[in-house]
Design an enzyme around this catalytic site. Structure first.
Site, PDB file in Angstrom:
ATOM      1  N   SER A  86      12.919  -2.749  -6.592  1.00  0.00           N
ATOM      2  CA  SER A  86      11.911  -3.786  -6.826  1.00  0.00           C
ATOM      3  C   SER A  86      12.024  -4.204  -8.282  1.00  0.00           C
ATOM      4  O   SER A  86      12.531  -3.439  -9.120  1.00  0.00           O
ATOM      5  CB  SER A  86      10.515  -3.201  -6.582  1.00  0.00           C
ATOM      6  OG  SER A  86       9.512  -4.031  -7.146  1.00  0.00           O
TER       7      SER A  86
ATOM      8  N   TYR B 201       3.640   3.254  -7.052  1.00  0.00           N
ATOM      9  CA  TYR B 201       4.723   2.378  -6.565  1.00  0.00           C
ATOM     10  C   TYR B 201       5.753   2.130  -7.670  1.00  0.00           C
ATOM     11  O   TYR B 201       6.964   2.271  -7.465  1.00  0.00           O
ATOM     12  CB  TYR B 201       4.119   1.057  -6.075  1.00  0.00           C
ATOM     13  CG  TYR B 201       5.118   0.089  -5.467  1.00  0.00           C
ATOM     14  CD1 TYR B 201       5.506   0.206  -4.133  1.00  0.00           C
ATOM     15  CD2 TYR B 201       5.668  -0.953  -6.224  1.00  0.00           C
ATOM     16  CE1 TYR B 201       6.420  -0.684  -3.575  1.00  0.00           C
ATOM     17  CE2 TYR B 201       6.576  -1.839  -5.673  1.00  0.00           C
ATOM     18  CZ  TYR B 201       6.941  -1.710  -4.334  1.00  0.00           C
ATOM     19  OH  TYR B 201       7.841  -2.591  -3.780  1.00  0.00           O
TER      20      TYR B 201
HETATM   21  P1  NAD Z   1       7.197  -4.381   4.998  1.00  0.00           P
HETATM   22  O1  NAD Z   1       5.879  -3.705   4.944  1.00  0.00           O
HETATM   23  O2  NAD Z   1       7.387  -5.519   5.921  1.00  0.00           O
HETATM   24  O3  NAD Z   1       8.356  -3.357   5.270  1.00  0.00           O
HETATM   25  C1  NAD Z   1       8.299  -1.996   4.947  1.00  0.00           C
HETATM   26  C2  NAD Z   1       9.029  -1.262   6.033  1.00  0.00           C
HETATM   27  O4  NAD Z   1       9.043   0.132   5.729  1.00  0.00           O
HETATM   28  C3  NAD Z   1       8.319  -1.430   7.393  1.00  0.00           C
HETATM   29  O5  NAD Z   1       9.278  -1.720   8.383  1.00  0.00           O
HETATM   30  C4  NAD Z   1       7.712  -0.044   7.618  1.00  0.00           C
HETATM   31  O6  NAD Z   1       7.604   0.295   8.995  1.00  0.00           O
HETATM   32  C5  NAD Z   1       8.728   0.826   6.903  1.00  0.00           C
HETATM   33  N1  NAD Z   1       8.182   2.150   6.635  1.00  0.00           N
HETATM   34  C6  NAD Z   1       7.021   2.467   5.998  1.00  0.00           C
HETATM   35  N2  NAD Z   1       6.844   3.798   6.029  1.00  0.00           N
HETATM   36  C7  NAD Z   1       7.919   4.317   6.693  1.00  0.00           C
HETATM   37  C8  NAD Z   1       8.327   5.620   7.051  1.00  0.00           C
HETATM   38  N3  NAD Z   1       7.568   6.678   6.748  1.00  0.00           N
HETATM   39  N4  NAD Z   1       9.479   5.787   7.745  1.00  0.00           N
HETATM   40  C9  NAD Z   1      10.248   4.731   8.075  1.00  0.00           C
HETATM   41  N5  NAD Z   1       9.921   3.466   7.752  1.00  0.00           N
HETATM   42  C10 NAD Z   1       8.766   3.277   7.070  1.00  0.00           C
HETATM   43  O7  NAD Z   1       7.483  -4.825   3.496  1.00  0.00           O
HETATM   44  P2  NAD Z   1       8.825  -5.371   2.816  1.00  0.00           P
HETATM   45  O8  NAD Z   1       8.393  -6.295   1.769  1.00  0.00           O
HETATM   46  O9  NAD Z   1       9.778  -5.829   3.832  1.00  0.00           O
HETATM   47  O10 NAD Z   1       9.365  -4.054   2.094  1.00  0.00           O
HETATM   48  C11 NAD Z   1      10.687  -3.555   2.268  1.00  0.00           C
HETATM   49  C12 NAD Z   1      11.156  -2.927   0.971  1.00  0.00           C
HETATM   50  O11 NAD Z   1      11.268  -3.951  -0.027  1.00  0.00           O
HETATM   51  C13 NAD Z   1      10.217  -1.879   0.389  1.00  0.00           C
HETATM   52  O12 NAD Z   1      10.964  -0.806  -0.145  1.00  0.00           O
HETATM   53  C14 NAD Z   1       9.488  -2.622  -0.711  1.00  0.00           C
HETATM   54  O13 NAD Z   1       9.035  -1.763  -1.727  1.00  0.00           O
HETATM   55  C15 NAD Z   1      10.608  -3.531  -1.190  1.00  0.00           C
HETATM   56  N6  NAD Z   1      10.155  -4.697  -1.962  1.00  0.00           N
HETATM   57  C16 NAD Z   1       9.451  -5.704  -1.381  1.00  0.00           C
HETATM   58  C17 NAD Z   1       9.070  -6.797  -2.141  1.00  0.00           C
HETATM   59  C18 NAD Z   1       8.317  -7.991  -1.573  1.00  0.00           C
HETATM   60  O14 NAD Z   1       7.958  -8.882  -2.341  1.00  0.00           O
HETATM   61  N7  NAD Z   1       8.078  -8.061  -0.295  1.00  0.00           N
HETATM   62  C19 NAD Z   1       9.372  -6.838  -3.502  1.00  0.00           C
HETATM   63  C20 NAD Z   1      10.076  -5.790  -4.065  1.00  0.00           C
HETATM   64  C21 NAD Z   1      10.465  -4.719  -3.285  1.00  0.00           C
END
Ligand code: NAD
Length: 266
Positions: free
Chosen positions: A151, A164
């Site tokens: 991130s 986080y």
């Molecule tokens: P999201 O909530 O749609 O996806 C998160 C995923 O992680 C979901 O599919 C969830 O089921 C899975 N997950 C959570 N706990 C879990 C576990 N114990 N075992 C297996 N899977 C698990 O959100 P996203 O934005 O798609 O996030 C995906 C990644 O991207 C994350 O690591 C998040 O920190 C990172 N990220 C997202 C953003 C953003 O702006 N959306 C920015 C920076 C980083």
């Protein structure tokens, strides 16, 4: 269509929603067979697997909690049993448990560390073990590729989200140290650091006009990111086009890390 990943097998953790969904789809479009890990949204993962198969790709959905060691082992067993091996592993699962620092419980802290950091550690470790076990394959110059979903908060401090931000800062050093350790085996390890991507994790930041306007002040490029922006970056990092790239974080953030507060002379 770009088939840069033809003949390769990919695993995407947290592939049933948001960024993981977009990455799994992009890897499949680039020719990879994909294992979609899910924790709670089995229907979405099965739908995505069906969508990939309809267009001639191969996919399976595998349930596992990435913070549970036995689940991780079972996930890799199913993956290897089904596809024979794995070439590309995207450690994407992540969550937030936000709280003011003085109110943050140990449970909030541990939940985030266990999934975001320890989950990526266990996922990457099983991936490296599998790459070493099965040896080189003609489908790629590298023995294997690991992509950690970090991130912008691996470098941008984030009040109210100490757990986080600490987990993502941890990913940065885990990724670099691992990349250094396994480079002699021709295993490449990199991170993607998304900025603001439109997914369920940050819905409150984009689902109404006022919140979106506030968010866009932080994004010089002037738009919120989409999961496919991250998917395209993942395809490049997984392909031989990036064969000399390891130990790097690729920021895909519309300029969020360019200190936009200084754009008008600070
Ligand atoms: P999201 O909530 O749609 O996806 C998160 C995923 O992680 C979901 O599919 C969830 O089921 C899975 N997950 C959570 N706990 C879990 C576990 N114990 N075992 C297996 N899977 C698990 O959100 P996203 O934005 O798609 O996030 C995906 C990644 O991207 C994350 O690591 C998040 O920190 C990172 N990220 C997202 C953003 C953003 O702006 N959306 C920015 C920076 C980083």
């Amino acid at each position: 269509m770009n088939q840069a990943l033809h003949g390769q097998v990919a695993l995407v953790t947290g592939g049933s929603s948001g960024i993981g969904y977009g990455v799994a789809l992009a890897l499949a479009e680039a020719g990879a067979s994909v294992a979609i890990n899910y924790h709670s949204h089995g229907e979405e993962a099965e739908d995505l697997a069906g969508k990939i198969e309809q267009v001639g790709g191969q996919a399976i959905a595998i349930k596992a909690d990435v913070s549970d060691e036995a689940d991780i082992d079972a996930m890799f067993d199913s993956l290897i049993q089904h596809f024979g091996t794995v070439d590309i592993v995207v450690a994407n699962s992540g969550l937030q448990k936000d709280a003011k620092f003085t109110d943050m419980t140990l449970a909030d802290w541990n939940a985030v560390m266990n999934v975001n950091l320890t989950g990526q550690f266990m996922t990457a470790q099983r991936a490296v073990r599998e790459f070493l076990r099965r040896g080189p394959r003609p489908v790629s110059k590298a023995l294997g590729k690991i992509i950690c979903m970090s991130s912008v908060h691996e470098i941008i401090p984030w009040a109210g989200h100490v757990n986080y931000a600490a987990s993502k800062g941890g990913i940065q050093m885990m990724m670099k140290s691992l990349a250094q350790e396994v480079a002699p085996h021709r295993i490449r390890v990199n991170s993607i650091a998304p900025g603001a991507i439109k997914t369920p994790i940050n819905k409150a930041a984009w689902d109404n006009p006022e919140a979106l306007e506030k968010l866009l002040k932080l994004v010089p490029y002037g738009r919120i990111g989409e999961a496919e922006d991250i998917g395209h970056a993942a395809v490049w990092l997984a392909s031989d086009d990036s064969d000399y790239v390891t130990g790097t974080t690729l920021f895909v953030d519309g300029g969020m890390t360019l200190y936009p507060g200084f754009a008008d002379n600070g």
